[in-house]
Motif scaffolding. Structure first.
Motif, PDB file in Angstrom:
ATOM      1  N   ILE A  46       0.831  -1.208   0.000  1.00 45.22           N
ATOM      2  CA  ILE A  46       0.000   0.000   0.000  1.00 45.22           C
ATOM      3  C   ILE A  46       0.864   1.256   0.000  1.00 45.22           C
ATOM      4  CG2 ILE A  46      -1.617   1.335   1.439  1.00 45.22           C
ATOM      5  CD1 ILE A  46      -2.848  -1.430   2.241  1.00 45.22           C
ATOM      6  N   LYS A 163      -5.232   3.553   3.628  1.00 43.36           N
ATOM      7  CA  LYS A 163      -5.942   2.846   2.554  1.00 43.36           C
ATOM      8  C   LYS A 163      -7.299   3.493   2.288  1.00 43.36           C
ATOM      9  CE  LYS A 163      -7.838  -1.658   1.292  1.00 43.36           C
ATOM     10  NZ  LYS A 163      -8.157  -3.026   1.756  1.00 43.36           N
ATOM     11  N   LYS A 164      -7.997   3.874   3.338  1.00 43.48           N
ATOM     12  CA  LYS A 164      -9.329   4.472   3.179  1.00 43.48           C
ATOM     13  C   LYS A 164      -9.269   5.746   2.342  1.00 43.48           C
ATOM     14  CE  LYS A 164     -11.539   2.793   7.442  1.00 43.48           C
ATOM     15  NZ  LYS A 164     -12.062   3.188   8.765  1.00 43.48           N
ATOM     16  N   VAL A 167      -7.638   4.905  -1.655  1.00 42.98           N
ATOM     17  CA  VAL A 167      -8.299   4.036  -2.627  1.00 42.98           C
ATOM     18  C   VAL A 167      -9.001   4.875  -3.691  1.00 42.98           C
ATOM     19  CG1 VAL A 167     -10.435   3.842  -1.272  1.00 42.98           C
ATOM     20  CG2 VAL A 167      -9.850   2.056  -2.905  1.00 42.98           C
ATOM     21  N   LYS A 170     -13.076   2.032  -6.022  1.00 42.15           N
ATOM     22  CA  LYS A 170     -13.613   1.291  -4.886  1.00 42.15           C
ATOM     23  C   LYS A 170     -14.144  -0.070  -5.332  1.00 42.15           C
ATOM     24  CE  LYS A 170     -14.930   5.316  -2.117  1.00 42.15           C
ATOM     25  NZ  LYS A 170     -16.019   5.993  -1.391  1.00 42.15           N
ATOM     26  N   VAL A 197     -14.625   2.737   1.810  1.00 34.31           N
ATOM     27  CA  VAL A 197     -13.707   1.886   1.050  1.00 34.31           C
ATOM     28  C   VAL A 197     -14.393   1.184  -0.117  1.00 34.31           C
ATOM     29  CG1 VAL A 197     -12.148  -0.108   1.224  1.00 34.31           C
ATOM     30  CG2 VAL A 197     -12.293   1.513   3.102  1.00 34.31           C
ATOM     31  N   ASP A 436     -10.819  -8.228   1.649  1.00 31.17           N
ATOM     32  CA  ASP A 436      -9.446  -7.735   1.558  1.00 31.17           C
ATOM     33  C   ASP A 436      -8.564  -8.705   0.793  1.00 31.17           C
ATOM     34  OD1 ASP A 436      -7.233  -6.072   2.097  1.00 31.17           O
ATOM     35  OD2 ASP A 436      -6.640  -7.403   3.723  1.00 31.17           O
ATOM     36  N   THR A 438      -5.378  -7.748   0.061  1.00 33.70           N
ATOM     37  CA  THR A 438      -4.004  -7.322   0.315  1.00 33.70           C
ATOM     38  C   THR A 438      -3.364  -8.094   1.463  1.00 33.70           C
ATOM     39  OG1 THR A 438      -4.644  -5.619   1.922  1.00 33.70           O
ATOM     40  CG2 THR A 438      -4.584  -4.975  -0.406  1.00 33.70           C
TER      41      THR A 438
END
Length: 440
Positions: A46, A163-164, A167, A170, A197, A436, A438
């Protein structure tokens, strides 16, 4: 003397270069057994993919006791590493709110919550206000970490906030509709959290030939009508392709106006049973429970009195599982046991939520005697009745995950009423864990 001056200049130059390089290529030697100071691959990915700068204002008081000073150092070390991995896209500033009342007010208005800590000075115990939080900013977006404590999962909190905000495209999450499920408007707090997200969409199984792969997860929440067989086939097809799903259903229901508790008939239960999961049409009762308000007459007055009601189990012990991370207390309403019967297929079931050590089961139908019933230990002979879990199985298209909760009402906030925050977090955490890719 000339040579000595040149040597000093060289040494000073080397120190400057080392400092510059260390800020760009910072790393920490982690000798802890559980690698608690090693950033996860998800965080590294990230940070390396950040395209816009993020600024971090860390509001930390100074001259705190040793344990709190260590937290400050750990937080600063982590930010240094974040800046290095992001090639400078994460920048930070440490601010001491105690130096300026205006800065303290700014921190408070931004959502930083001070803690009161006990400090001993000159054999006297006093309380000190301590700020230990941060504000992350990307453009006009902002994420607040109200406070950092020993219990705070520091990396997860920081990386999730980044991340929020960062991004761009979405990923989609779908809520199945058309079988009496609550509209998304009845899930206001859940939608508010998810929309940061995800792109949250309705899924109409009448209109869709299949559930598209673009959905990271789909949710079937509290259906009141039976589900057509072809709709169930579409869900099975989605799972066979490695799909992820949450099913939260009511096998029983309670009516306070008639004081009756009854079983619910729905073919979703036979569909689940075919997968080895039975949501039993009975009520889980728990000595650790919520309250209902009853009106009682005292002379000429009517008084509203809270009365403990074991049909509202309170769960405040959770397993070490990513979907349950950070939860403190979930309040359920007329929950049912979730029983897994292992089948011949490949799959594992993991318990996510269970009742307290003093619980029991009441068969439906039943009568709620709220005011006169005297509950005793004999009413709670069971311990750890499973209220939710995840079935993970290897299918042709990948590893499917099916999370089942034996209560379909816990995240619903119909009529604009607020609900217990961790009821919202339970569903949001579960969806985020399922979605998720990631590894965060």
């Amino acid at each position: 003397m000339k040579n000595r001056g040149v040597s000093l200049l060289l040494i000073a130059g080397i120190i400057v270069v080392v400092n510059l390089l260390s800020s760009q290529f910072f790393t920490r030697l982690d000798v802890t057994e559980d690698k608690q100071y090693t950033l996860s691959p998800a965080t590294k990915t990230i940070l390396r993919n950040l395209e816009e700068p993020i600024s971090v204002k860390a509001y930390f008081s100074k001259n705190l006791p040793a344990d709190f000073e260590k937290l400050r150092r750990d937080f600063q070390d982590m930010l240094i590493e974040y800046r290095s991995l992001s090639k400078g896209n994460v920048d930070y500033t440490f601010i001491n709110p105690g130096e300026d009342p205006q800065i303290e007010q700014e921190a408070l208005q931004s959502g930083i919550r001070p803690l009161l800590i006990n400090v001993r000075e000159k054999d006297q115990a006093t309380q000190q206000k301590a700020f230990m939080g941060a504000i992350l900013t990307l453009g006009d977006q902002q994420e607040v970490i109200p406070f950092v404590s020993e219990e705070t999962p520091m990396e997860y909190t920081l990386t999730t906030s980044i991340k929020k905000m960062s991004v761009v495209d979405k990923p989609a999450v779908g809520f199945i509709q058309g079988h009496g499920e609550p509209p998304l408007s009845d899930l206001g707090q859940v939608m508010q959290a998810l929309s940061i997200v995800f792109a949250v969409e309705n899924v109409d199984l009448n209109a869709e030939p299949t559930i598209p792969d673009r959905y990271r997860a789909v949710v079937l929440l509290s259906p009141t009508d039976s589900i057509p067989p072809d709709h169930l086939s579409k869900i099975d097809d989605f799972l066979s392709r490695g799909g992820k799903m949450v099913v939260a259903v009511n096998a029983v229901t309670g009516d306070f106006s008639s004081a009756q508790g009854t079983a619910v008939e729905n073919n979703v239960f036979s569909w689940l049973a075919a997968k080895g999961i039975e949501v039993e049409p009975s009520f889980v009762i728990d000595a650790n429970c919520g309250s209902v308000t009853v009106q009682q007459r005292q002379g000429f007055f009517t008084i509203n009195t809270p009365v403990q009601f074991p049909f509202l189990p309170v769960v405040n012990a959770f397993p070490e599982h990513p979907a349950m991370k950070g939860l403190e207390q979930v309040i359920l309403q007329f929950a049912s046991p979730v029983i897994y019967q292992a089948s011949d297929g490949v799959g594992t079931f993991t318990t996510l939520m269970q009742s307290s050590p003093k619980s029991g089961i009441v068969q439906a139908p039943t009568f709620f005697d709220v005011t006169n019933k005297k509950w005793t230990d004999g009413d709670f002979p069971l311990s750890g009745v499973v209220l939710g879990g995840v079935l993970e199985g290897t299918d042709a298209g990948g590893i499917s995950k099916l999370v089942v909760f034996g209560d379909g009402d816990f995240p619903i906030s119909a009529g604009g009423r607020g609900i217990n925050p961790d009821n919202v977090n339970l569903l949001v955490n579960t969806i985020e864990w399922l979605s998720d890719d990631t590894g965060l």
